[in-house]
Enzyme design. Structure first.
Site, PDB file in Angstrom:
ATOM      1  N   SER A   1      -0.408   8.625  -4.470  1.00  0.00           N
ATOM      2  CA  SER A   1       0.533   7.778  -5.346  1.00  0.00           C
ATOM      3  C   SER A   1       1.785   8.597  -5.620  1.00  0.00           C
ATOM      4  O   SER A   1       2.550   8.336  -4.439  1.00  0.00           O
ATOM      5  CB  SER A   1      -0.207   7.861  -6.713  1.00  0.00           C
ATOM      6  OG  SER A   1       0.709   6.768  -7.576  1.00  0.00           O
TER       7      SER A   1
ATOM      8  N   ASP B   1      -4.283  -3.444  -5.747  1.00  0.00           N
ATOM      9  CA  ASP B   1      -3.397  -2.385  -6.350  1.00  0.00           C
ATOM     10  C   ASP B   1      -2.372  -3.045  -7.092  1.00  0.00           C
ATOM     11  O   ASP B   1      -1.403  -3.375  -6.135  1.00  0.00           O
ATOM     12  CB  ASP B   1      -3.245  -1.535  -5.229  1.00  0.00           C
ATOM     13  CG  ASP B   1      -2.647  -0.322  -5.705  1.00  0.00           C
ATOM     14  OD1 ASP B   1      -2.062  -0.327  -7.002  1.00  0.00           O
ATOM     15  OD2 ASP B   1      -2.429   0.903  -5.082  1.00  0.00           O
TER      16      ASP B   1
ATOM     17  N   HIS C   1      -5.680   0.736  -7.316  1.00  0.00           N
ATOM     18  CA  HIS C   1      -4.922   2.046  -7.168  1.00  0.00           C
ATOM     19  C   HIS C   1      -5.880   3.399  -7.015  1.00  0.00           C
ATOM     20  O   HIS C   1      -5.221   4.408  -6.581  1.00  0.00           O
ATOM     21  CB  HIS C   1      -3.918   1.869  -8.224  1.00  0.00           C
ATOM     22  CG  HIS C   1      -2.720   3.156  -7.870  1.00  0.00           C
ATOM     23  ND1 HIS C   1      -1.865   2.648  -6.912  1.00  0.00           N
ATOM     24  CD2 HIS C   1      -2.165   4.240  -8.374  1.00  0.00           C
ATOM     25  CE1 HIS C   1      -0.922   3.479  -6.842  1.00  0.00           C
ATOM     26  NE2 HIS C   1      -1.313   4.545  -7.639  1.00  0.00           N
TER      27      HIS C   1
END
Length: 201
Positions: A102, A152, A183
């Site tokens: 991320s 996501d 995610h």
């Protein structure tokens, strides 16, 4: 930068540069790094930016909207840290593979966008395109794994696809792996990254 370093059993293996997601720290991805390569050295770093008390690697203006000035500043800061750590811990500077999730994947991607030969390769879990409309250094078959979720909502599919295309456009060897979830980092994605890593390094 706050960090931890574990000396690996095999000095010929890459050093794994671990870069956590928002709200994480330098301990979060150590298990992931050991799963990817149990014999490698690990350099795991904590981001220097706080967002509502949560560590990040650079500021954002809103979800999915990066503060590009801070991104550049923090990318340069991370590059200097890696260079200094390579000397301090006697790491082969030319044999570092980043593993980011991320926010950590985003700054790892921006390292590749900013600096030539900065990483030997990268595993990017749920990254976005860090900057658009910029010239990217040639990557000469640099191997990059991108893990992405079809559902996501924080990282739309087009971000993963555009990042792949941009990296391939400058010569990187990119594998884009999809799972059906969001995610989160799934075990299937981790194992796919591990298989890819073992085939490249």
């Amino acid at each position: 930068m706050n960090h931890i370093f574990y000396k690996g059993e095999d000095s010929s293996r890459p050093t794994l540069l671990l870069l956590h997601g928002t709200g994480g720290n330098e301990h979060d991805l150590v298990g992931l790094g050991k799963e990817i390569d149990a014999a490698a050295s690990i350099l795991s770093v904590r981001g220097n930016v706080l967002e509502n008390g949560m560590p990040r690697f650079f500021k954002r203006l809103a979800e999915g909207v990066f503060d590009l000035e801070d991104l550049q500043l923090r990318t340069e800061e991370l590059k200097r840290f890696i260079d200094d750590a390579a000397v301090k811990y006697e790491i082969d500077r030319d044999n570092i593979v980043a593993i980011g999730y991320s926010n950590g994947a985003n700054i790892a991607a921006n390292l590749l966008f900013e600096f030539e030969n900065v990483l030997k390769g990268a595993i990017l879990h749920h990254p976005m395109v860090p900057r658009r409309g910029v010239e990217i250094p040639e990557m000469q078959e640099t191997p990059v794994f991108i893990g992405a979720g079809k559902n996501d909502h924080m990282c739309p599919a087009t971000e993963s696809e555009d990042l792949r295309d941009l990296l391939q456009g400058v010569g990187a060897e990119v594998e884009l792996y999809w799972h059906a979830y969001g995610h989160q980092l799934t075990q299937d994605e981790v194992q796919a990254a591990k298989r890819w890593y073992q085939s490249k390094f």
